[in-house]
Design a protein around this motif. Structure first.
Motif, PDB file in Angstrom:
ATOM      1  N   GLY A  31      -9.133   6.316 -12.344  1.00  0.00           N
ATOM      2  CA  GLY A  31      -8.746   6.331 -10.977  1.00  0.00           C
ATOM      3  C   GLY A  31      -8.510   3.867 -11.602  1.00  0.00           C
ATOM      4  O   GLY A  31      -9.252   3.883 -12.331  1.00  0.00           O
ATOM      5  N   SER A  34      -8.626   1.786  -5.572  1.00  0.00           N
ATOM      6  CA  SER A  34      -9.355   2.846  -4.619  1.00  0.00           C
ATOM      7  C   SER A  34     -10.006   1.699  -3.067  1.00  0.00           C
ATOM      8  O   SER A  34      -9.980   0.657  -3.404  1.00  0.00           O
ATOM      9  CB  SER A  34     -10.621   3.580  -4.599  1.00  0.00           C
ATOM     10  N   SER A  36     -11.933   2.286   0.159  1.00  0.00           N
ATOM     11  CA  SER A  36     -12.385   3.715   1.215  1.00  0.00           C
ATOM     12  C   SER A  36     -12.765   3.585   2.670  1.00  0.00           C
ATOM     13  O   SER A  36     -12.249   2.962   3.166  1.00  0.00           O
ATOM     14  CB  SER A  36     -14.431   3.012   1.033  1.00  0.00           C
ATOM     15  N   ARG A  76      -3.433   8.737  -3.730  1.00  0.00           N
ATOM     16  CA  ARG A  76      -4.011   9.502  -2.621  1.00  0.00           C
ATOM     17  C   ARG A  76      -3.729   9.304  -1.268  1.00  0.00           C
ATOM     18  O   ARG A  76      -3.881   7.580  -1.046  1.00  0.00           O
ATOM     19  CB  ARG A  76      -5.662   9.378  -3.310  1.00  0.00           C
ATOM     20  N   SER A 191      -5.746   5.429   0.464  1.00  0.00           N
ATOM     21  CA  SER A 191      -7.084   5.725  -0.491  1.00  0.00           C
ATOM     22  C   SER A 191      -7.161   5.651  -1.662  1.00  0.00           C
ATOM     23  O   SER A 191      -8.330   5.143  -2.734  1.00  0.00           O
ATOM     24  CB  SER A 191      -8.235   7.011   0.499  1.00  0.00           C
ATOM     25  N   GLY A 192      -6.491   5.752  -2.818  1.00  0.00           N
ATOM     26  CA  GLY A 192      -6.138   5.473  -4.143  1.00  0.00           C
ATOM     27  C   GLY A 192      -4.887   5.682  -4.869  1.00  0.00           C
ATOM     28  O   GLY A 192      -4.027   5.941  -4.161  1.00  0.00           O
ATOM     29  N   ASP A 194      -4.338   6.544  -9.050  1.00  0.00           N
ATOM     30  CA  ASP A 194      -4.279   7.294 -10.119  1.00  0.00           C
ATOM     31  C   ASP A 194      -3.372   6.881 -11.026  1.00  0.00           C
ATOM     32  O   ASP A 194      -3.053   6.878 -10.477  1.00  0.00           O
ATOM     33  CB  ASP A 194      -5.352   8.431 -10.277  1.00  0.00           C
ATOM     34  N   LEU A 245     -12.564   0.063  -9.158  1.00  0.00           N
ATOM     35  CA  LEU A 245     -12.676   0.914  -7.832  1.00  0.00           C
ATOM     36  C   LEU A 245     -13.026  -0.155  -6.914  1.00  0.00           C
ATOM     37  O   LEU A 245     -14.731   0.041  -7.229  1.00  0.00           O
ATOM     38  CB  LEU A 245     -12.869   2.606  -7.861  1.00  0.00           C
ATOM     39  N   ASP A 272     -17.048   8.345  -1.658  1.00  0.00           N
ATOM     40  CA  ASP A 272     -16.820   6.907  -2.338  1.00  0.00           C
ATOM     41  C   ASP A 272     -16.528   7.340  -3.323  1.00  0.00           C
ATOM     42  O   ASP A 272     -15.538   5.851  -3.807  1.00  0.00           O
ATOM     43  CB  ASP A 272     -16.638   5.780  -1.274  1.00  0.00           C
ATOM     44  N   GLN A 276     -14.249  10.304  -6.429  1.00  0.00           N
ATOM     45  CA  GLN A 276     -13.236   9.741  -7.518  1.00  0.00           C
ATOM     46  C   GLN A 276     -13.068  10.250  -9.107  1.00  0.00           C
ATOM     47  O   GLN A 276     -13.888   9.834  -9.991  1.00  0.00           O
ATOM     48  CB  GLN A 276     -13.779   7.791  -7.666  1.00  0.00           C
TER      49      GLN A 276
END
Length: 415
Positions: A31, A34, A36, A76, A191-192, A194, A245, A272, A276
């Motif tokens: 990750g 991120s 939440s 993501r 949301s993310g 990576d 994150l 959350d 991850q």
């Protein structure tokens, strides 16, 4: 080199998850950023944003800064709070330029199982196919999502402390950014991000879990001065290749849900933090809203339920977080609650609860280690108050200097 990266990308494409996080995250992913997610709402402070109305023939360009880099990335998206399938017409990723602009030569289409368009079920999470876009730690990326039809209310992260941009029509491949004539300080569906690390031993990230103090409220918008950002900068300077994150949600509480401030901490912790990719350590800083909100009569549904909590209840909530993290093999760091005398919801009774919880965090041994933010940010002349040099102005949230001091208090060797 490119051929080798392409081989990595094709191999990872075979294991890119379509929905549930923990079941199928490939161990090669780390990750790098991120946010939440929360349900569509307009909290009692800040802007309403676009979440309630959603999008219809809109391109939404969102800027994020990754904490660590690699040759390959994926994005993501979450429809966690959607009540209908989310139809994404297409998306791109690029290195961010000024404002809504992107850097020349870096725009890449995102695909999902080989398709440029996709549908995310209600409550679903989707990761893109791997993208060959080399990034370095602290690079800023722009993710552009295009929705040809109506989305309905959108899953969001309300307090981004960063501008997002919107334009009518399909502008995924627009480089100048001039058509993006609307702005919002929230993130939508994103949301993310990576990465696959540059080095074989680049295998981990640190999750910072909390409320508005972790989220970055009080820091300069657009400057990436939230305490998790400052921590990422320290790790980069120290040559430690860890991602950081941010799992903060403004207004969040350990023990109570809110339609505006997210699910209670003990409920959202799995999604959350534990879900991850690559998380090895979590720093927990949460509980001041549980204490403070109990003294308020907040209008509307945002503050509901408003109830007083005891120190024992709050400690029991922290113990649940610790057990959940340790069950997954994570190192768990407890952060003491910052001083808040003079804040709008301060009471002497609340101060007694804060003192009791902080003493438990320091001395119980329940956490693997402790970062004493209470003492690091206290006013030398009144330890129940935030140091004026670190106060954003509300006696509760640190300013940029305070966020820097928070990150400086963390022993990097514990991560």
């Amino acid at each position: 080199m490119l051929a080798a990266l392409a081989t990595v990308g094709m191999a990872l494409a075979l294991v890119t998850p379509a929905a549930s996080a923990r079941e199928s995250w490939h161990p090669g992913w780390v990750g790098a950023w991120s946010g939440s997610v929360q349900q569509a709402s307009a909290p009692p402070w800040g802007e309403a944003g676009w979440s309630a109305e959603g999008f219809d023939n809109h391109s939404v360009r969102q800027v994020v800064r990754v904490s660590t880099g690699g040759p390959t990335l994926r994005v993501r998206l979450s429809n966690e709070y959607g009540t209908e399938p989310l139809r994404l017409t297409g998306a791109t990723v690029a290195r961010a330029g000024e404002g809504a602009a992107v850097r020349p030569g870096t725009l890449r289409p995102l695909t999902f199982r080989g398709s440029k368009s996709t549908v995310i079920r209600p409550g679903g999470l989707l990761a893109s196919d791997p993208v060959l876009l080399p990034t370095a730690a602290l690079d800023e990326l722009s993710v552009t999502l295009y929705f040809a039809g109506k989305t309905g209310p959108s899953t969001q992260h309300n307090l981004a402390t960063e501008l997002s941009y919107r334009a009518e029509g399909d502008h995924r491949f627009d480089r100048s950014g001039r058509v993006f004539d609307e702005t919002s300080e929230s993130w939508y569906y994103l949301s993310g991000v990576d990465v696959v690390g540059w080095l074989p031993w680049h295998r981990g990230s640190v999750a910072t879990f909390g409320d508005s103090i972790t989220d970055g409220f009080g820091s300069t918008p657009g400057a990436n001065n939230r305490y998790p950002n400052e921590l990422a900068e320290r790790l980069v300077a120290a040559g430690k290749p860890l991602g950081v994150l941010n799992a903060g949600i403004s207004g969040n509480r350990v023990l109570s849900d809110s339609p505006c401030f997210g699910e209670e901490g003990i409920a959202r912790f799995e999604r959350d933090v534990l879900d991850q990719p690559g998380v090895r350590t979590v720093i927990v800083l949460e509980g001041i809203n549980d204490i403070g909100f109990g003294s308020l009569d907040m209008p509307g549904e945002c503050g509901l339920p408003t109830r007083e909590v005891t120190a024992e209840e709050l400690i029991a909530g922290h113990r649940k977080l610790i057990r959940a993290a340790k069950a997954e093999g994570l190192t768990v760091i407890g952060a003491t609650l910052l001083p808040y005398k003079g804040a709008g919801y301060y009471t002497p009774e609340g101060e007694d609860i804060r003192d009791t919880v902080n003493e438990w965090i320091r001395t119980s041994g329940a956490y693997d280690t402790v970062v004493d933010l209470d003492r690091a940010l206290a006013d030398p002349n009144d330890p129940d108050r935030l140091n004026p040099a670190y106060d954003s102005g509300d006696a509760l949230h640190p300013n940029d200097a305070g966020m820097h001091a928070m990150a400086a208090a963390v022993d990097l060797n514990t991560l």
